[in-house]
Design an enzyme around this catalytic site. Structure first.
Site, PDB file in Angstrom:
ATOM      1  CB  SER A 254      18.916 -80.390  19.267  1.00 38.96           C
ATOM      2  OG  SER A 254      19.234 -80.246  20.624  1.00 38.96           O
ATOM      3  CG  ASP A 255      13.594 -83.104  22.341  1.00 36.79           C
ATOM      4  OD1 ASP A 255      13.749 -82.329  23.290  1.00 36.79           O
ATOM      5  OD2 ASP A 255      12.764 -83.944  22.071  1.00 36.79           O
ATOM      6  CB  CYS A 256      16.910 -81.279  25.986  1.00 36.94           C
ATOM      7  SG  CYS A 256      16.119 -79.845  25.755  1.00 36.94           S
TER       8      CYS A 256
END
Ligand SMILES: *[C@@H]1O[C@H](CO)[C@@H](O)[C@H](O)[C@H]1NC(C)=O
Ligand SMILES: *[C@@H]1O[C@H](CO)[C@@H](O)[C@H](O)[C@H]1NC(C)=O
Length: 732
Positions: A254-256
């Protein structure tokens, strides 16, 4: 050794904020030879914690997973993708990928980085306001596909062991940081099936299906109501099933904080009522690894697991994919394994420095030239005013996600080293009432004025979009004053979108170059081009829009096609460009012709002759295009052959034209004629219907060479239309 994913706590530390690098575990010796592994580290087994967050968009970068210092205090910093893309030289992009991954691997071998890197950024640059557009190869889906193909091959290598794991980001339709109260954390991108299949997803299809990238990052935004990191349609139906991205070693990260923002976090999607439910939804939808940064509360996957937000089988699958990804990168192999010999001597080599300079030179685009360039800056032109905010600022040339370059070659430093008498004055970036007197004085005692302006990545950057693409008022005032002195002015523009219209009306602005973010040797590249030591041949990978565009096209409107007062997006649909996609002048002239091309081809013959040549029909080779290019001017130059397709076939409305094939030809001498074969595949002839199907249509096609068109050839495809890629429909 056995891969038996351990449950629970291991997941809570999927991204471990360790300082310092990794020590490779050894599965060929010691306790690991016959034991299980997990990700936060087990010192008893010789397993150090693993940090999945490593960045290298245009060179090994400063970020959590990477520890700079000692013999590893520099790494090669290439131009940003927007500039290297303008070179239209895919073998160059592959060489850049090889150098970045070699340096990354050398850092990792010395405990200073890990083995997966969150690069490339392949989202098409849909809107000129986007703060991260410079990280991408530009606005065209096909260009981005080809850039990704070359870069991933360079990064991962062609051996059975990955040199490093590349990560294509951000899946999908991510191209907005903030627009009023809409942010990347809560934006619901409404995208038609046609636009999704035709524009937003092809670069990811390239990554997953065709380049077998090791990892894909899901994005913050939602697509049609479902946050991307919790969307089984995007991650499972399309990515894993339709694109056959099913190897055990391929994983989604996932993006952060993306998972945090799809739960009940303030400012997010509020798609789930708790953080635990968000974690469960994301994992069950197919995300394997959750990055969190600083914005989110620390996720607690153990309690999410205990409250049955996701199942054991899902956990096992996620763990297995990540561990197998590291296996694929040789993480568990012994010290004599492939790539383990790379070290400090493989970082910042002469070949790497040469490639960084070449990439900047090849990527610089000559937008306008009244004949002043190239210019000798000796003799009667021996006094040169160099004015502007990045004339003497090397760090500006790097852009976002950068590391430490080996040197600072800004334009002023380079000009002085060339023996040029430089009268340097700094200039404003966004300041509107800047004092112009020092600049005017410097210009008055000079023969020629070079202005270094545009924008930088304090203006366009991650989490910061623009509202205007007009030249900043203070800079425009400065350029107008300088142009009013009767001396020739050359403008070198950095950054991405600005409307150059006001500059084009100033008769003393004799030339405009666009450099984007040219990287560690950008100053040398720019001065070499101005002085004529090398010839410019880059082409714009974006449309230069008029500043009124931001009023005509609401940022949040994802549609590509024009309608009513909506102007449409990219060169395929937008008619009133200041400079069109593919624009780029030379120091010489070229004439181009197409050598005999068949007037008629039958669709059934094309497909029959492809039997066995390609697994997917869109990858069937098409009749190659034979061209002949003559340098009719007086200077040697590279030439980028761009082939576009136009025609009234497939579903209306018809795009103005579509990039179909291209090739950069090198060093064509004055008077020389060069022939070349441009290869392309059936995908370049297809159009996408409203259900997202990629179809080969019968009809009359016109191949247009170059921008503006220098030659064309018309051919007809006969027979019945054929669906080459049947698109999985979204859930209703
Ligand atoms: C799907 O991927 C697997 C593994 O990479 C490969 O063996 C198989 O041939 C692929 N199938 C198709 C239809 O490409
Ligand atoms: C194609 O070339 C012909 C001349 O060979 C010219 O008349 C025609 O206008 C060109 N068409 C386009 C679309 O450029």
């Amino acid at each position: 050794m056995v891969f038996l994913p351990l449950l629970a706590l291991s997941l809570g530390a999927l991204v471990v904020p360790v300082r310092g690098g990794v020590t490779y575990p050894d599965c060929t010796n010691g306790p690991l030879k016959s034991n299980v592994v997990n990700s936060p580290g087990v010192s008893r087994l010789g397993l150090s914690a693993y940090q999945w967050w490593n960045e290298a968009l245009h060179g090994v970068a400063h970020n959590r997973g990477i520890t700079w210092g000692g013999q590893f205090n520099v790494a090669t910093q290439f131009p940003q993708a927007i500039t290297s893309s303008a070179a239209f030289d895919d073998p160059l992009i592959e060489r850049i990928g090889i150098i970045i991954s070699t340096e990354a691997r050398a850092f990792a071998n010395n405990g200073r980085a890990h083995l997966d890197f969150w690069t490339p950024n392949v989202n098409p640059f849909r809107d000129p306001r986007w703060g991260r557009g410079h990280e991408t190869p530009g606005e065209d889906a096909f260009r981005n596909k080809k850039w990704a193909e070359a870069f991933i091959r360079g990064m991962q290598g062609t051996e059975s062991t990955h040199r490093v794991v590349a990560t294509c980001k951000h899946y999908a339709a991510y191209d907005l940081e903030n627009s009023g109260s809409t942010t990347r954390f809560n934006f619901n991108a409404k995208v038609s099936t046609q636009d999704l299949a035709e524009y937003y997803l092809p670069p990811f299809q390239q990554c997953a299906r065709d380049s077998k990238v090791g990892s894909i990052m899901c994005s913050y935004n939602a697509v049609n109501g479902v946050p991307a990191c919790a969307d089984p349609y995007l991650m499972d139906t399309i990515l894993r099933k339709h694109w056959n991205w099913t190897d055990q070693n391929q994983y989604i990260v996932s993006d952060c904080d993306a998972v945090y923002y799809l739960g009940n976090a303030n400012g997010g999607h509020r798609y789930k009522s708790s953080y635990a439910a968000a974690i469960g939804a994301s994992l069950e939808a197919g995300c394997d690894n959750m990055c969190w940064a600083t914005g989110g509360t620390t996720p607690d996957p153990s309690s999410a697991f205990n409250s049955r937000q996701f199942g054991q089988a899902t956990l096992d699958k996620a763990m297995l994919r990540q561990m197998q990804g590291l296996v694929k990168a040789g993480y568990f192999d012994g010290p004599s394994s492939l790539y383990r010999n790379l070290g400090a001597g493989d970082v910042n080599t002469q070949a790497a420095r040469d490639t960084a300079l070449l990439a900047a030179e090849e990527g610089i685009v000559l937008l306008k030239n009244d004949g002043i360039l190239p210019i000798s800056m000796t003799g009667s032109n021996s006094q040169v005013a160099m004015i502007g905010f990045w004339a003497n600022a090397a760090d500006k040339m790097l852009g976002g996600y950068s590391g430490s370059p080996p040197f600072n070659h800004d334009p002023v430093t380079v000009a002085r080293s060339m023996g040029i008498n430089v009268n340097y004055v700094n200039g404003p970036l966004t300041q509107s009432n800047a004092d112009t007197s020092a600049a005017v004085n410097a210009a008055q005692k000079s023969n020629v004025v070079i202005y270094f302006g545009g924008i930088d990545n304090t203006v366009e950057k991650e989490s910061q979009d623009r509202t205007s693409i007009a030249w900043p008022a203070g800079q425009l005032t400065m350029i107008q004053r300088l142009a009013g002195l009767g001396k020739p002015v050359i403008v070198v523009r950095m950054g991405t979108h600005l409307d150059d219209t006001p500059l084009l009306s100033l008769s003393n602005v004799k030339a405009i170059l666009w450099a984007g973010y040219p990287g560690q040797d950008g100053g040398t590249a720019v001065m070499n081009i101005i002085a004529g030591l090398t010839s410019p041949a880059g082409r714009l990978p974006v449309t230069v829009y008029p500043s009124s565009y931001t009023n005509l096209a609401p940022y949040t409107n994802m549609a590509l096609r024009p309608s009513a007062s909506y102007p449409g997006r990219t060169y395929r649909w937008f008619k009133d460009a200041v400079f069109p996609f593919g624009h780029g002048l030379h120091y010489t002239e070229f004439s181009v012709s197409v050598r005999d091309f068949p007037a008629t081809l039958s669709i059934s013959d094309l497909l029959a002759s492809c039997k066995g040549a390609a697994v997917y029909q869109d990858l069937c080779p098409f009749q190659s295009l034979s061209i002949s290019v003559t340098n009719t001017g007086s200077r040697a130059s590279d030439y980028v052959a761009l082939g576009f397709l136009a025609g009234a076939f497939g579903p209306a409305p018809y795009p103005i034209k579509t990039l179909a094939t291209y090739k950069r030809l090198f060093d064509i001498q004055p008077g020389q004629t060069r022939t070349a074969e441009l290869n392309w595949k059936l995908e370049s002839l297809t159009r996408v219907d409203q259900n997202g199907n990629r179809v080969l249509y019968p009809g009359t096609y016109t191949l247009l060479l170059d921008q503006p068109t220098l030659a064309n050839v018309t051919f007809t495809l006969t027979g019945e239309e054929v669906v080459l890629d049947k698109w999985p429909q979204p859930p209703t």
